[in-house]
Motif scaffolding. Structure first.
Motif, PDB file in Angstrom:
ATOM      1  N   VAL A  88       0.807  -1.209   0.360  1.00  0.00           N
ATOM      2  CA  VAL A  88       0.243  -0.357   0.059  1.00  0.00           C
ATOM      3  C   VAL A  88       0.909   1.223  -0.465  1.00  0.00           C
ATOM      4  O   VAL A  88       1.431   1.067   1.145  1.00  0.00           O
ATOM      5  CB  VAL A  88      -0.805   0.249   1.276  1.00  0.00           C
ATOM      6  CG1 VAL A  88      -1.084   1.368   1.567  1.00  0.00           C
ATOM      7  CG2 VAL A  88      -2.171  -0.753   1.290  1.00  0.00           C
ATOM      8  N   GLY A  89       1.077   2.518  -0.587  1.00  0.00           N
ATOM      9  CA  GLY A  89       1.357   3.236  -0.764  1.00  0.00           C
ATOM     10  C   GLY A  89       0.352   4.432  -0.316  1.00  0.00           C
ATOM     11  O   GLY A  89      -1.107   4.640  -1.024  1.00  0.00           O
ATOM     12  N   ALA A 101      -2.906   0.433  -3.833  1.00  0.00           N
ATOM     13  CA  ALA A 101      -1.853  -0.854  -3.369  1.00  0.00           C
ATOM     14  C   ALA A 101      -1.846  -1.965  -4.925  1.00  0.00           C
ATOM     15  O   ALA A 101      -2.258  -1.354  -5.714  1.00  0.00           O
ATOM     16  CB  ALA A 101      -3.759  -1.779  -3.306  1.00  0.00           C
ATOM     17  N   SER A 102      -0.493  -2.501  -4.983  1.00  0.00           N
ATOM     18  CA  SER A 102      -0.352  -2.896  -5.763  1.00  0.00           C
ATOM     19  C   SER A 102      -0.511  -4.146  -5.446  1.00  0.00           C
ATOM     20  O   SER A 102       0.289  -4.241  -4.224  1.00  0.00           O
ATOM     21  CB  SER A 102       1.076  -2.099  -5.991  1.00  0.00           C
ATOM     22  OG  SER A 102       1.985  -2.427  -5.210  1.00  0.00           O
ATOM     23  N   CYS A 392       4.013   2.667  -3.853  1.00  0.00           N
ATOM     24  CA  CYS A 392       4.003   1.290  -3.243  1.00  0.00           C
ATOM     25  C   CYS A 392       5.404   0.619  -3.958  1.00  0.00           C
ATOM     26  O   CYS A 392       5.942  -1.077  -3.463  1.00  0.00           O
ATOM     27  CB  CYS A 392       2.926   1.133  -4.866  1.00  0.00           C
ATOM     28  SG  CYS A 392       1.021   1.284  -4.171  1.00  0.00           S
TER      29      CYS A 392
END
Length: 402
Positions: A88-89, A101-102, A392
């Motif tokens: 999460v970034g 989110a990645s 992320c």
């Protein structure tokens, strides 16, 4: 499963290993064949195969299919497992928050931008930040236990190694990363926002595959992210890139850092707001005149960028005045670093040619010819997503390299 995966990553990070170098190879180059892995990390084919099998067993790498090759034996390709874990970034701006989110491959799954939020140095602001992040995590299409790390971008001076921010949330009696880890109940790291944006463009944007890059973040403030020989440059404590706080003007304007005459006092979103407001008060006409003169409201950067998008003459002229100065100052950066590419990003880069054409002219006029001929000057490819994409990617980078 998450705890086992984290233990495995810590184990291969604890000492030099083919597995760690192989993960870096996948992060940099994506899907690869065994001969490409062997060449990329400088080991024999049997050693690369052993390391690959170990990563497959750990659940980090998988077969993705055979490469289409018209001649000879068709090789199998391998790549990271997207669902091995998630990141999460978080990217705060002056009046809003962006989150994303990645997956494990670094691809964004979902993002939310311009969530109302006041970014200030108060306990209430920190609590609000953590509440928004927790709400975002609760709405994700996977469980919280599958998130491996969160990265929060912070403006200006940040020591990412200690998790401390120099000028935000200074009331804490512990590091910011530690405080956020407690509030979010997940591992959290922090990073300078401009450096995260530079990393995003380097991994997923316009300078992918290059070695020497300068990323310019022009928003409320002004900073640069530096990539030298394919690696982020931090300096001793992580404070590198404070380009906006170089003294360049004898203007008696006090910068928000406390010094006088910083580049940021003439080249930034703050400077744009000050100059445009002053012109309106002097009687010059703008579509923002009513807000300043009659409603007595302060302009936001969003107000000004919207006026520029509507081709408000006064707003465009004021922006181009700032762009001329930015080009002049960036000429010095070109002369010092001799980069392959200089990327102009940040909120003000959304103005496109209104900003970048004067910047290009300023660089050509004030830098050495042999130097500026080496450098491409481009606008951020990721635009408004650079901050959260970088956060992320930085969360993954820190997990795999710390």
């Amino acid at each position: 499963m998450k705890s086992d995966l984290l233990k495995y990553i810590r184990k291969i990070n604890s000492k030099p290993s083919a597995q760690r170098r192989l993960l870096e190879q996948f992060v940099s180059n994506g899907a690869s064949t065994i001969p490409e892995m062997s060449k990329g990390i400088g080991v024999s084919l049997p050693t690369a195969t052993t390391a690959l099998n170990d990563l497959i067993k750990a659940g980090l790498v998988r077969e993705v299919g055979k490469r289409d090759n018209s001649s000879g034996r068709i090789p199998m390709e391998y790549d990271l497992v997207p669902t091995a874990g998630y990141f999460v970034g978080v990217n705060p701006e002056m009046d809003c928050l962006a989150l994303a989110a990645s997956d494990f491959c670094g691809n964004l799954i979902t993002e939310k931008t311009r969530i109302p939020y006041i970014y200030e140095n108060t306990p209430e602001s920190l609590e609000k930040l953590s509440a928004i992040v927790n709400d975002f995590i609760a709405g994700l299409p996977f469980g919280k236990e599958e998130i491996l790390q969160v990265c929060v971008n912070v403006a200006e001076r940040v020591n990412p190694f200690e998790g401390r921010a120099y000028n935000m949330y200074t009331f804490l009696d512990k590091s910011l990363a530690e405080a956020l880890t407690g509030l979010i109940q997940l591992p959290v790291c922090i990073e300078n926002d401009t450096r995260s944006m530079a990393f995003a463009e380097f991994c997923k944007g316009c300078c992918k595959g290059l070695k020497d890059v300068i990323f310019v973040n022009i928003c409320w403030g002004l900073g640069i992210g530096i990539i030298i020989d394919g690696k982020l440059y931090y300096g001793k404590s992580g404070y590198s890139g404070e380009f906006g706080h170089m003294t360049a003007y004898n203007n008696n304007i006090i910068c928000h850092c406390g010094k006088i005459g910083c580049i940021e006092t003439e080249v930034s979103g703050r400077a744009l707001k000050r100059k445009l407001t002053q012109k309106i008060l002097e009687g010059k006409v703008s579509i923002l005149s009513d807000k300043v003169l009659n409603k007595k409201e302060e302009l936001s950067l969003h107000d000004i960028l919207d006026a520029i998008a509507k081709e408000d003459v006064l707003s465009v002229a004021t922006l181009q005045q700032i762009a001329d100065e930015l080009g002049k100052q960036l000429a010095g950066i070109i002369n010092i670093f001799n980069p392959e590419m200089l990327v102009v990003g940040g909120e003000m880069s959304a103005t496109g040619d209104y900003l970048t054409l004067p910047v290009n002219m300023g660089i050509k006029k004030y830098s050495l010819n042999i130097m500026n001929e080496d450098s491409q000057i481009v606008t951020s490819e990721l635009k408004g997503l650079a901050g959260i994409t970088g956060a992320c990617l930085m969360a993954r980078h820190r997990l795999l390299n710390d």
